[in-house]
Design an enzyme around this catalytic site. Structure first.
Site, PDB file in Angstrom:
ATOM      1  N   GLY A  47      31.123   8.589  53.397  1.00 45.78           N
ATOM      2  CA  GLY A  47      30.566   9.074  52.404  1.00 45.78           C
ATOM      3  C   GLY A  47      31.200  10.372  52.207  1.00 45.78           C
ATOM      4  N   ARG A  87      40.857  10.949  57.255  1.00 44.61           N
ATOM      5  CA  ARG A  87      40.703  10.076  56.025  1.00 44.61           C
ATOM      6  C   ARG A  87      41.381  10.718  54.973  1.00 44.61           C
ATOM      7  NH1 ARG A  87      35.348   6.832  54.762  1.00 44.61           N
ATOM      8  NH2 ARG A  87      36.868   5.502  54.098  1.00 44.61           N
ATOM      9  N   GLN A 191      28.896  -1.611  52.515  1.00 41.55           N
ATOM     10  CA  GLN A 191      28.176  -0.447  52.513  1.00 41.55           C
ATOM     11  C   GLN A 191      26.807  -0.574  51.671  1.00 41.55           C
ATOM     12  OE1 GLN A 191      31.491  -0.242  52.162  1.00 41.55           O
ATOM     13  NE2 GLN A 191      32.144   1.582  52.891  1.00 41.55           N
ATOM     14  N   ASP A 232      34.900   9.829  45.316  1.00 43.58           N
ATOM     15  CA  ASP A 232      35.620  10.595  46.275  1.00 43.58           C
ATOM     16  C   ASP A 232      36.724  11.470  46.071  1.00 43.58           C
ATOM     17  OD1 ASP A 232      34.697   7.613  47.504  1.00 43.58           O
ATOM     18  OD2 ASP A 232      35.016   8.899  49.113  1.00 43.58           O
ATOM     19  N   ASN A 242      36.957   6.158  43.700  1.00 45.44           N
ATOM     20  CA  ASN A 242      35.875   5.594  44.275  1.00 45.44           C
ATOM     21  C   ASN A 242      35.995   4.453  45.169  1.00 45.44           C
ATOM     22  OD1 ASN A 242      33.079   6.242  45.026  1.00 45.44           O
ATOM     23  ND2 ASN A 242      32.536   4.518  43.907  1.00 45.44           N
ATOM     24  N   LYS A 243      35.012   3.821  45.803  1.00 44.72           N
ATOM     25  CA  LYS A 243      35.088   2.867  46.572  1.00 44.72           C
ATOM     26  C   LYS A 243      35.805   1.543  45.699  1.00 44.72           C
ATOM     27  CE  LYS A 243      34.421   2.218  49.865  1.00 44.72           C
ATOM     28  NZ  LYS A 243      35.528   2.456  51.128  1.00 44.72           N
TER      29      LYS A 243
END
Ligand code: MRU
Length: 341
Positions: A47, A87, A191, A232, A242-243
């Site tokens: 996250g 990351r 997730q 993100d 984002n994801k």
């Protein structure tokens, strides 16, 4: 429901191991720089905002018993470099490490560890305060009885505070009542299935798990009032990383006339990028797709592609909620909205 997501106390860093949820709730000690790097890479800690907080504390952990200020500075700078390589997409990581670097560049002769710990603690506390403000603003976009979709996990587990998008939904249920949250399972790391359902259950928010490819038929089958996601990295024009799967969900929402809301603190905004083209997208191991959690899904040797994030064009985003308020699209100028500090 109360659970500790991350805690730094007396020089020791502990984090809830998110790879063991929802089956086991285990607080692990991240006692070395290597352990913090590994926890971020393997998604034990994940996250965007939480990655930043963990990395900031990670710099303190890395110093350990370092005896002198010069040695501390050298070791701290090495820790910053190594943590920055864990990351690439969530800009909160670099934002937090930049703050720690600034402290390292100007370490006091005495009490230098305390100074670094204070900065990491401030990053953590500011995140908590930002989450609270976003929840307040975001609830204004909900109504009692709202039926919504969310993607990935954006709750307390993702920030160490109340969460971003999920923080809004949890606050919305508490304040307005009658919410129902459809949770994308969020392949390939689940997730949604593993973490968001666990958090919603713990906060007594009614919810239903769906596969990532069900949003379109769901929007056609019954009223869905809005879609809520975190971010993100958001470029200055509002393009939002984002994801993986967020972009497709935004297209589906636009087709069905469903508002699509992004909730993220200003630490997720990257004003150095004019648009989303330059956002680095993390590529993760193909095995996460072909052999999720050890279950082989495809014949031996099958190639798999595994980008961890995608970028949703700003024009598909109805509004961006930050701790400063609600910015409405379809055009965004985040430099003007946030750049003034
Ligand atoms: O790979 P993850 O689990 O770290 O990805 C998390 C997300 O994509 C979240 O949606 C994002 O960080 C925003 S939540 C605060």
């Amino acid at each position: 429901m109360a659970y500790t997501v991350i805690r730094y106390e007396n020089g020791r860093l502990h984090a809830l191991d998110q790879t063991q949820l929802p089956w086991k709730s285990v607080l692990v000690e991240l006692g070395t720089l290597e352990a913090v790097e590994q926890a971020i890479r393997t998604l034990q800690v994940r996250g965007a905002p939480l990655i930043g907080i963990a990395a900031a504390y990670g710099v303190c952990v890395a110093l350990g018993e370092t005896a002198t200020r010069d040695a501390a500075r050298t070791r701290g700078e090495e820790a910053v470099r190594r943590l920055a390589a864990t990351r690439p997409t969530a800009v909160n990581l670099f934002w937090a490490l930049d703050r720690m670097s600034a402290v390292l560049a100007d370490l006091p002769a005495r009490g230098w560890l305390a100074r670094l710990e204070a900065e990491a603690g401030a990053i953590h506390q500011e995140t908590e305060a930002q989450d609270a403000a976003m929840a307040e603003y975001g609830v204004g976009l909900l109504a009692a009885g709202a039926r919504v979709i969310t993607h990935c996990n954006t709750g307390p587990l993702a920030t160490g505070g109340r969460g971003t998008a999920l923080g809004v939904l949890i606050a919305g249920q508490a304040k307005l009542g009658g919410l129902h949250v459809y949770v994308d399972e969020t392949r390939p790391r689940w997730q949604g299935a593993h973490l968001t359902t666990w958090e919603l259950a713990g906060h007594d928010v009614p919810h239903t798990l769906i596969c990532d490819n069900m949003a379109a038929i769901l929007m056609r089958s019954e009223p869905i009032h809005s879609v809520w996601v975190g971010a993100d990295r958001i470029a200055a024009n509002g393009d939002t990383a984002n994801k993986i799967g967020t972009y497709g969900l935004a297209i589906v929402a636009r087709h069905h006339g469903v508002p699509f809301y992004v909730v993220a603190p200003s630490s997720t905004v990257d004003l150095a990028l004019a648009d989303g083209v330059g956002i680095p997208i993390e590529q993760r191991a193909p095995a996460e797709v072909a052999t999720p959690e050890g279950h082989r899904l495809a014949p031996d040797g099958t190639a798999a592609w595994n980008p961890a994030f995608d970028v949703t064009p700003a024009e598909l985003v109805t509004a961006i909620v930050t701790e400063r308020g609600v910015l409405r699209g379809p055009r965004y100028d985040l430099r003007a909205a946030l750049g003034a500090g």
